[in-house]
Design a protein around this motif. Structure first.
Motif, short mmCIF file in Angstrom:
data_model
loop_
_atom_site.label_atom_id
_atom_site.label_comp_id
_atom_site.label_asym_id
_atom_site.label_seq_id
_atom_site.Cartn_x
_atom_site.Cartn_y
_atom_site.Cartn_z
N THR A 165 0.82 -1.21 0.00
CA THR A 165 0.00 0.00 0.00
C THR A 165 0.86 1.26 0.00
O THR A 165 2.02 1.25 0.40
CB THR A 165 -0.94 0.07 1.22
N MET A 166 0.24 2.33 -0.45
CA MET A 166 0.85 3.65 -0.40
C MET A 166 -0.14 4.58 0.29
O MET A 166 -1.35 4.47 0.08
CB MET A 166 1.13 4.16 -1.81
N THR A 167 0.40 5.49 1.12
CA THR A 167 -0.45 6.46 1.80
C THR A 167 -0.02 7.86 1.38
O THR A 167 1.18 8.16 1.34
CB THR A 167 -0.28 6.33 3.33
N TYR A 168 -1.00 8.68 1.06
CA TYR A 168 -0.74 10.09 0.76
C TYR A 168 -1.65 10.92 1.65
O TYR A 168 -2.86 10.72 1.64
CB TYR A 168 -1.01 10.39 -0.72
N GLU A 169 -1.07 11.85 2.40
CA GLU A 169 -1.88 12.68 3.32
C GLU A 169 -1.58 14.14 3.12
O GLU A 169 -0.43 14.51 2.85
CB GLU A 169 -1.50 12.38 4.78
N ASP A 170 -2.58 14.99 3.31
CA ASP A 170 -2.32 16.42 3.43
C ASP A 170 -3.27 17.02 4.44
O ASP A 170 -4.27 16.39 4.82
CB ASP A 170 -2.42 17.12 2.05
N ASN A 171 -2.96 18.25 4.86
CA ASN A 171 -3.86 18.97 5.78
C ASN A 171 -4.27 20.28 5.14
O ASN A 171 -4.29 21.34 5.77
CB ASN A 171 -3.17 19.21 7.13
N ALA A 172 -4.58 20.20 3.83
CA ALA A 172 -4.90 21.41 3.07
C ALA A 172 -6.29 21.96 3.36
O ALA A 172 -6.65 23.03 2.85
CB ALA A 172 -4.76 21.11 1.57
N GLY A 173 -7.08 21.23 4.16
CA GLY A 173 -8.39 21.77 4.51
C GLY A 173 -9.52 20.77 4.40
O GLY A 173 -10.62 21.00 4.89
N GLY A 174 -9.27 19.66 3.73
CA GLY A 174 -10.32 18.66 3.56
C GLY A 174 -11.27 19.05 2.43
O GLY A 174 -11.18 20.14 1.84
N VAL A 175 -12.20 18.14 2.14
CA VAL A 175 -13.12 18.34 1.01
C VAL A 175 -14.55 18.23 1.51
O VAL A 175 -14.89 17.30 2.23
CB VAL A 175 -12.85 17.29 -0.09
N GLN A 176 -15.37 19.18 1.10
CA GLN A 176 -16.79 19.15 1.49
C GLN A 176 -17.53 18.05 0.76
O GLN A 176 -17.11 17.63 -0.33
CB GLN A 176 -17.46 20.48 1.12
N GLU A 177 -18.65 17.63 1.34
CA GLU A 177 -19.39 16.51 0.78
C GLU A 177 -19.78 16.75 -0.67
O GLU A 177 -19.60 15.87 -1.52
CB GLU A 177 -20.65 16.24 1.62
N ASP A 178 -20.27 17.94 -0.99
CA ASP A 178 -20.72 18.15 -2.36
C ASP A 178 -19.56 18.34 -3.35
O ASP A 178 -19.79 18.42 -4.56
CB ASP A 178 -21.74 19.29 -2.45
N SER A 179 -18.35 18.44 -2.86
CA SER A 179 -17.19 18.54 -3.75
C SER A 179 -16.45 17.22 -3.90
O SER A 179 -15.43 17.15 -4.58
CB SER A 179 -16.20 19.59 -3.23
N LEU A 180 -16.96 16.17 -3.28
CA LEU A 180 -16.25 14.88 -3.35
C LEU A 180 -16.05 14.38 -4.78
O LEU A 180 -15.00 13.81 -5.08
CB LEU A 180 -17.00 13.82 -2.51
#
Lengths: 257, 537
Positions: free
Chosen positions: B130-145
């Protein structure tokens, strides 16, 4: 000007014998006739030891000498060994010039007996040996490496950045601690990877013996077995048997935690 | 509640169950019960157990609550096939581009509800594939998924000053790297509470189906698995692509090279590769300009900001073409990051390094021969994404773009390159000069609290149709000595013979790569020894 005769102390041959004894248990290649390629110098003391430890399975010896001043003495020694029943020849030049002749499928033992460090600068030469079929499954490679002063950790560690990343070794302290026991294995692995044969040749490290070299400086002696298979970096760098002839300590080390 | 098949029924094939059904079974039954009730056609019981263990670890069926099947019809832009010629390193760069764009967008909109530092982490677990990619750029709202997954959807528009591949980047990365994927995101709501964490599951069937764009979205029951403002991608890596140390090294190099300038200018962005303890450093060695400054000689690098406008949809938009030019300390090539050529950037993001083929042909004054090996610099286009002349994978220069015409033809830009071409030719011809430029200056410096490329001078010039015709170009001037005062050629050739072993030792000592036996490596070693011997104390 090179010394006219190159004489090593007993400690080196003690280390060699310890490693050969370990190889004899772990690797069958020393129990069959083999050709021996070395950098025997003027005395070819290693030839004596290898013949004894392997019950004279050495079918022939080729020694490389790259110092003109020592070449006549090396030739003389080769004649003496031949007269004693061990066919020995000397070639002038670098040991990496060695190539198998056509149809030579014999098993080989190579002794890369360098005074300097077996570091990243050797990768391209070993790679060519893999690419040109000099190194084959069934061969054994013995390597010496200087463990003393070096040109700085960044330069020393840089060629193996990928290997350290792959094994999850990211801090410089840990990389430095693992470098001396494992750097020849990393050289062999990188050379194999660059040759594209990591899926055909399996390299195993049979042991690491630390000893005091000429002048008392720290040296390492390593043995690598080549067999048909796949080389996994994690396996190559785990469970390495190590011993120190000065402190009489021995251990089993692995790079990845 | 799931009822397992009864004993007289044939066990069902696990792999043909729809993903959601599998999740229900995993939630309800133990592994032992699943083994009794289902058939696994790709191995034995041990393989099945391992598969179940991995599926539970990736999709966490006991920590999710089904919401809906989301996904809209794809837009007209299609990426079918576009990801196939993407390199794995480029796929990871696409994810990083998106994180950086999202962070800057959030910072501009909600400066008080934005992380102080953008932290990006990329890690691999080769044992589990597996590979993991993480950021803390703000997250994504439900309607923008859908923007995360569906090609043709995006939070940005063509006129945003961004670096991500418009509407396609992150999606290409998923298709390139993963057999299966999980995307976990928790939007940091700047105006209130009640943040939910959502999980998107893209299983193998979904990834292989070229026509299926709808995807399941789940709510995470235990939100502590993710921090507010975070997005976490977990990929089960494609097995057909082996991951070897040289691949990892290449990826690390590419990340450092691509973002060095951006990271220097934005020290609050940190990228972690394979470790959370240290972040990747910038590559000083990329910009090894001479700092030669004497009474009659000044070859330090210079910057010019060329301000222009370009039209898009009949509206003019402002752009700035930042050009930095300098002189290398040597003509040696292939010394790691220290090489000749022009680096091309879009909004501080490198897309083509060491261009030696295109740009040098635009300016006749940069001749062929040894002189061009002193050329080093950057062209960095600041402005709307639509004007940056990169190709789909941000790998090549697209020479058909209008901005390239501007770069080639504008007289001020040509004059700036011409000024430096004279300097390179001069240095190449005058041996007494070439021996005085060997000391490099520091690549980056801090001026008025801001860290940037270290240049001696920086000017701004308006170009294009907005420039007044009577305006002279106020470009930085270099200083070169009077040639009559220089001694005529008085070179001395020194030769040194060494054994191959000594050659390897010298290469190690002077940091010259792999001790290859060719004239390039010999010249590099000679240059290195010369620089070392002539270095003033």
């Amino acid at each position: 000007m090179a010394e006219p005769r190159l004489i090593f102390n007993d400690r080196k041959y003690h280390a060699l014998n310890l490693l050969l004894a370990r190889c004899a248990v772990l690797d069958a290649s020393l129990r069959r006739p083999f050709r021996y390629v070395t950098m025997g110098g003027t005395e070819m003391g290693d030839v004596w030891n290898v013949r004894w430890c392997t019950c004279n399975n050495v079918s022939s010896v080729l020694s490389y000498e790259n110092e003109r001043e020592r070449f006549p003495a090396a030739i003389q020694r080769a004649s003496e060994l031949t007269a004693l029943g061990c066919p020995t020849s000397v070639s002038f030049g670098d040991i990496y010039n060695f190539r198998r002749s056509n149809g030579d499928d014999q098993q080989y033992v190579f002794f890369l007996d360098f005074c300097g460090s077996f570091n990243g600068t050797h990768i391209s030469s070993v790679r060519r040996w893999f690419q040109e079929d000099v190194l084959r499954p069934g061969d054994l490679v013995l390597v010496t490496s200087w463990l003393g002063r070096h040109p700085g950790w960044p330069r020393v560690l840089a060629p193996f950045e990928g290997e350290f990343l792959y094994l999850g070794i990211v801090t410089s302290d840990r990389r430095k601690a693992l470098y001396y026991p494992f750097h020849p294995a990393l050289v062999m692995y990188r050379a194999l990877l660059e040759s594209g044969q990591e899926g055909e040749v399996e390299i195993s490290c049979l042991g690491f013996v630390k000893y005091s070299g000429k002048g008392g400086g720290p040296m390492g002696l390593y043995a690598f077995q080549l067999s048909a298979g796949v080389t996994d970096l994690g396996a190559l760098t785990s469970n390495l048997g190590t011993c120190d002839t000065k402190t009489l300590a021995w251990d089993v080390l692995s790079m990845a935690e | 509640m799931t009822n397992p098949p009864t004993s007289h029924q044939q066990p069902l094939n696990w792999l043909t169950l729809p993903h959601q059904k599998r999740l229900e079974v995993l939630d309800d039954l133990s592994d032992a019960d699943i083994l009794k009730s289902y058939e696994y056609t790709e191995g034995n019981d041990e393989d099945f157990l391992l598969h179940l263990h991995r599926t539970r670890a990736l999709f966490t069926p006991r920590n999710i609550e089904f919401v809906e099947i989301a996904g809209k019809a794809p837009g007209k832009d299609t990426l079918l096939g576009a990801y196939r010629d993407l390199e794995r390193s480029e796929a990871i760069l696409e994810l990083i581009d998106n994180s950086i764009d999202a962070y800057f967008r959030r910072k501009a909109r909600y400066p008080n509800a934005c992380a102080q530092e953008l932290l990006i982490f990329i890690g691999f677990d080769f044992k589990n594939g597996t590979m993991t990619y993480e950021d803390n750029a703000g997250g994504v709202q439900e309607d923008s998924l859908p923007n995360l997954v569906i090609p043709g959807f995006s939070d940005t528009d063509a006129l945003s000053c961004t670096i991500g591949s418009y509407k396609t980047g992150g999606k290409k990365a998923i298709f390139k790297l993963a057999n299966e994927a999980r995307i976990l995101t928790r939007y940091w709501n700047p105006v209130g509470t009640g943040e939910e964490a959502f999980v998107i599951h893209l299983d193998a069937q979904w990834i292989e189906d070229q026509d299926e764009y709808r995807f399941p979205v789940f709510k995470l029951k235990n939100k502590s698995e993710i921090n507010s403002g975070q997005t976490i991608y977990t990929f089960r890596l494609k097995e057909q692509q082996p991951w070897t140390p040289d691949v990892l090294e290449h990826i690390k190099d590419e990340i450092q090279k691509t973002y060095t300038l951006l990271l220097v200018r934005n020290p609050n962005i940190k990228i972690h590769f394979m470790t959370r303890e240290e972040h990747l450093s910038c590559l000083d060695e990329m910009y090894k300009f001479t700092g030669a400054l004497e009474d009659q000689l000044d070859l330090r690098p210079r910057r010019v900001l060329f301000k222009a406008t370009l039209p898009f949809d009949d509206i003019d938009h402002e752009i700035t073409i930042e050009i930095v030019l300098g002189c290398r300390t040597t003509t040696a090539t292939t010394r790691g990051p220290d090489n000749w050529g022009i680096d091309l950037y879009g909004n501080d993001r490198l897309f083509k390094a060491y261009d030696q083929d295109d740009i040098v042909t635009w300016y006749e004054s940069i001749t062929t021969g040894n002189a061009r090996l002193y050329l080093r610099g950057i062209i960095n286009i600041h402005g709307p994404n639509v004007f940056i002349p990169w190709d789909t994978h941000k790998r090549h220069l697209n020479t058909d773009r209008e901005i390239v015409t501007l770069l080639r033809k504008d007289p001020a830009i040509r004059e700036f390159f011409g000024e430096w071409a004279k300097a390179y030719n001069f240095v190449s011809r005058m041996k007494p000069i070439s021996s005085r430029i060997g000391r490099p200056q520091e690549a980056f410096s801090t001026v008025k609290g801001k860290r940037d490329l270290h240049v001696a001078e920086s000017k701004s010039v308006t170009i294009g149709k907005t420039r007044r015709k009577t305006q002279d170009f106020d470009l930085p001037k270099l200083k070169l000595p009077d040639t009559k005062r220089l001694a005529s050629s008085d070179n001395v050739d020194l030769r040194m013979r060494v054994t191959k072993e000594e050659y390897r030792d010298l290469c190690a000592r002077f940091g010259v790569g792999r001790a290859e036996e060719n004239s390039t490596s010999y010249r590099q070693l000679a240059d290195a020894i010369r620089s070392y011997a002539l270095r003033k104390k």
